[in-house]
Write a protein that holds these residues in place. Sequence first.
Motif, PDB file in Angstrom:
ATOM      1  N   ARG A 133       0.818  -1.219   0.000  1.00 30.20           N
ATOM      2  CA  ARG A 133       0.000   0.000   0.000  1.00 30.20           C
ATOM      3  C   ARG A 133       0.852   1.271   0.000  1.00 30.20           C
ATOM      4  O   ARG A 133       0.328   2.365  -0.137  1.00 30.20           O
ATOM      5  N   TYR A 134       2.154   1.130   0.197  1.00 34.40           N
ATOM      6  CA  TYR A 134       3.050   2.284   0.241  1.00 34.40           C
ATOM      7  C   TYR A 134       3.682   2.515  -1.133  1.00 34.40           C
ATOM      8  O   TYR A 134       3.775   1.609  -1.952  1.00 34.40           O
ATOM      9  N   SER A 135       4.157   3.719  -1.311  1.00 33.56           N
ATOM     10  CA  SER A 135       4.861   4.038  -2.569  1.00 33.56           C
ATOM     11  C   SER A 135       6.193   3.282  -2.602  1.00 33.56           C
ATOM     12  O   SER A 135       6.676   2.804  -1.574  1.00 33.56           O
ATOM     13  N   ALA A 136       6.790   3.224  -3.775  1.00 32.43           N
ATOM     14  CA  ALA A 136       8.059   2.515  -3.939  1.00 32.43           C
ATOM     15  C   ALA A 136       9.152   3.124  -3.057  1.00 32.43           C
ATOM     16  O   ALA A 136       9.950   2.404  -2.442  1.00 32.43           O
ATOM     17  N   SER A 137       9.205   4.471  -2.962  1.00 32.56           N
ATOM     18  CA  SER A 137      10.244   5.103  -2.144  1.00 32.56           C
ATOM     19  C   SER A 137      10.022   4.810  -0.655  1.00 32.56           C
ATOM     20  O   SER A 137      10.972   4.583   0.090  1.00 32.56           O
ATOM     21  N   ASP A 138       8.740   4.790  -0.221  1.00 32.13           N
ATOM     22  CA  ASP A 138       8.448   4.454   1.180  1.00 32.13           C
ATOM     23  C   ASP A 138       8.796   2.983   1.470  1.00 32.13           C
ATOM     24  O   ASP A 138       9.303   2.658   2.550  1.00 32.13           O
ATOM     25  N   GLN A 139       8.523   2.104   0.514  1.00 26.98           N
ATOM     26  CA  GLN A 139       8.862   0.695   0.693  1.00 26.98           C
ATOM     27  C   GLN A 139      10.372   0.521   0.873  1.00 26.98           C
ATOM     28  O   GLN A 139      10.818  -0.238   1.723  1.00 26.98           O
ATOM     29  N   ARG A 140      11.146   1.252   0.070  1.00 25.15           N
ATOM     30  CA  ARG A 140      12.603   1.167   0.199  1.00 25.15           C
ATOM     31  C   ARG A 140      13.043   1.653   1.578  1.00 25.15           C
ATOM     32  O   ARG A 140      13.911   1.056   2.206  1.00 25.15           O
ATOM     33  N   LEU A 141      12.439   2.726   2.052  1.00 26.51           N
ATOM     34  CA  LEU A 141      12.781   3.270   3.362  1.00 26.51           C
ATOM     35  C   LEU A 141      12.452   2.261   4.466  1.00 26.51           C
ATOM     36  O   LEU A 141      13.256   2.027   5.381  1.00 26.51           O
ATOM     37  N   ILE A 142      11.282   1.652   4.381  1.00 34.22           N
ATOM     38  CA  ILE A 142      10.882   0.640   5.378  1.00 34.22           C
ATOM     39  C   ILE A 142      11.852  -0.543   5.353  1.00 34.22           C
ATOM     40  O   ILE A 142      12.313  -1.006   6.397  1.00 34.22           O
ATOM     41  N   GLU A 143      12.152  -1.025   4.164  1.00 34.47           N
ATOM     42  CA  GLU A 143      13.061  -2.169   4.052  1.00 34.47           C
ATOM     43  C   GLU A 143      14.441  -1.850   4.601  1.00 34.47           C
ATOM     44  O   GLU A 143      15.033  -2.651   5.327  1.00 34.47           O
ATOM     45  N   LEU A 144      14.975  -0.668   4.260  1.00 36.08           N
ATOM     46  CA  LEU A 144      16.316  -0.311   4.717  1.00 36.08           C
ATOM     47  C   LEU A 144      16.386  -0.145   6.237  1.00 36.08           C
ATOM     48  O   LEU A 144      17.291  -0.685   6.882  1.00 36.08           O
ATOM     49  N   CYS A 145      15.449   0.591   6.797  1.00 33.76           N
ATOM     50  CA  CYS A 145      15.530   0.909   8.229  1.00 33.76           C
ATOM     51  C   CYS A 145      14.891  -0.155   9.123  1.00 33.76           C
ATOM     52  O   CYS A 145      15.468  -0.545  10.140  1.00 33.76           O
ATOM     53  N   ALA A 158      21.667   6.726   1.476  1.00 37.60           N
ATOM     54  CA  ALA A 158      21.397   5.755   0.410  1.00 37.60           C
ATOM     55  C   ALA A 158      20.248   6.200  -0.479  1.00 37.60           C
ATOM     56  O   ALA A 158      20.269   5.967  -1.692  1.00 37.60           O
ATOM     57  N   LEU A 159      19.231   6.847   0.113  1.00 31.99           N
ATOM     58  CA  LEU A 159      18.059   7.276  -0.663  1.00 31.99           C
ATOM     59  C   LEU A 159      18.170   8.723  -1.135  1.00 31.99           C
ATOM     60  O   LEU A 159      17.255   9.228  -1.798  1.00 31.99           O
ATOM     61  N   ASP A 160      19.257   9.395  -0.758  1.00 26.35           N
ATOM     62  CA  ASP A 160      19.482  10.790  -1.130  1.00 26.35           C
ATOM     63  C   ASP A 160      18.332  11.673  -0.643  1.00 26.35           C
ATOM     64  O   ASP A 160      17.726  12.430  -1.395  1.00 26.35           O
ATOM     65  N   LEU A 161      18.014  11.521   0.660  1.00 25.51           N
ATOM     66  CA  LEU A 161      16.962  12.302   1.314  1.00 25.51           C
ATOM     67  C   LEU A 161      17.545  12.969   2.558  1.00 25.51           C
ATOM     68  O   LEU A 161      18.497  12.453   3.147  1.00 25.51           O
ATOM     69  N   PRO A 162      16.955  14.090   2.967  1.00 31.38           N
ATOM     70  CA  PRO A 162      17.416  14.702   4.211  1.00 31.38           C
ATOM     71  C   PRO A 162      17.088  13.787   5.411  1.00 31.38           C
ATOM     72  O   PRO A 162      16.077  13.091   5.410  1.00 31.38           O
ATOM     73  N   VAL A 163      17.942  13.807   6.420  1.00 30.79           N
ATOM     74  CA  VAL A 163      17.758  12.959   7.603  1.00 30.79           C
ATOM     75  C   VAL A 163      16.434  13.273   8.284  1.00 30.79           C
ATOM     76  O   VAL A 163      15.710  12.357   8.704  1.00 30.79           O
ATOM     77  N   GLY A 164      16.044  14.528   8.389  1.00 26.81           N
ATOM     78  CA  GLY A 164      14.769  14.900   9.020  1.00 26.81           C
ATOM     79  C   GLY A 164      13.588  14.295   8.283  1.00 26.81           C
ATOM     80  O   GLY A 164      12.608  13.861   8.901  1.00 26.81           O
ATOM     81  N   THR A 165      13.627  14.286   6.972  1.00 24.84           N
ATOM     82  CA  THR A 165      12.542  13.714   6.168  1.00 24.84           C
ATOM     83  C   THR A 165      12.436  12.213   6.439  1.00 24.84           C
ATOM     84  O   THR A 165      11.342  11.669   6.610  1.00 24.84           O
TER      85      THR A 165
END
Length: 193
Positions: A133-145, A158-165
């Motif tokens: 149900r999550y977007s591909a970028s959210d799925q990657r974040l869940i899997e990584l963390c 790894a995802l090229d996102l700010p740490v706060g985000t």
Amino acid sequence: MNEEAQDSALWLEAISGTDASFAIIFDRYRRLVFKRAYDRVGNATDAEDVVAIVFMEAWRKRESVRFVDGSLRPWLLVVTLNVCLNRDRTNRRYRRLLAKLPPPEREPDLSERTLDQIEAKQAFQALRTALQRYSASDQRLIELCMIEGLTVSAAAVALDLPVGTVKSKLSRMRTKLRAELERVAPHSEVIEA
């Protein structure tokens, strides 16, 4: 002619191919052999086994069976005693071998492990369904963390996102996943990063 005198004649017929003659001898002496065996082994099942072995030995050694005054009785009694003695020796050897073995290790209760595996599988299925149900970028974040255990800062790089985000997204997704998994698999836990 009495029954004992008939044993040798019946035996001669039996080894010549007359099954009925062997059956008569078996019926005549089965109880005697059973009684002697039971006196030695003290158990009806084992005594029946001895009877079977004695008559099997009689047939196996049919050419060399000895008659005393035309009777098979003494020979059968000797064979019964020998079979019981062999059985006793075998049991003693078996007990000695068992005594040399190390004590068995305590086996874990497999029912608990099976229940844990079922619950883990349900939680995994629920997590897989929830992740779809999550977007591909959210799925990657869940899997990584949450699955692979990367730190928030490593996932951000790894995802090229700010740490706060990454932190805020993970917080929202953890809350949402926890509620969803609790509904589907009540005893599962959302992995903490």
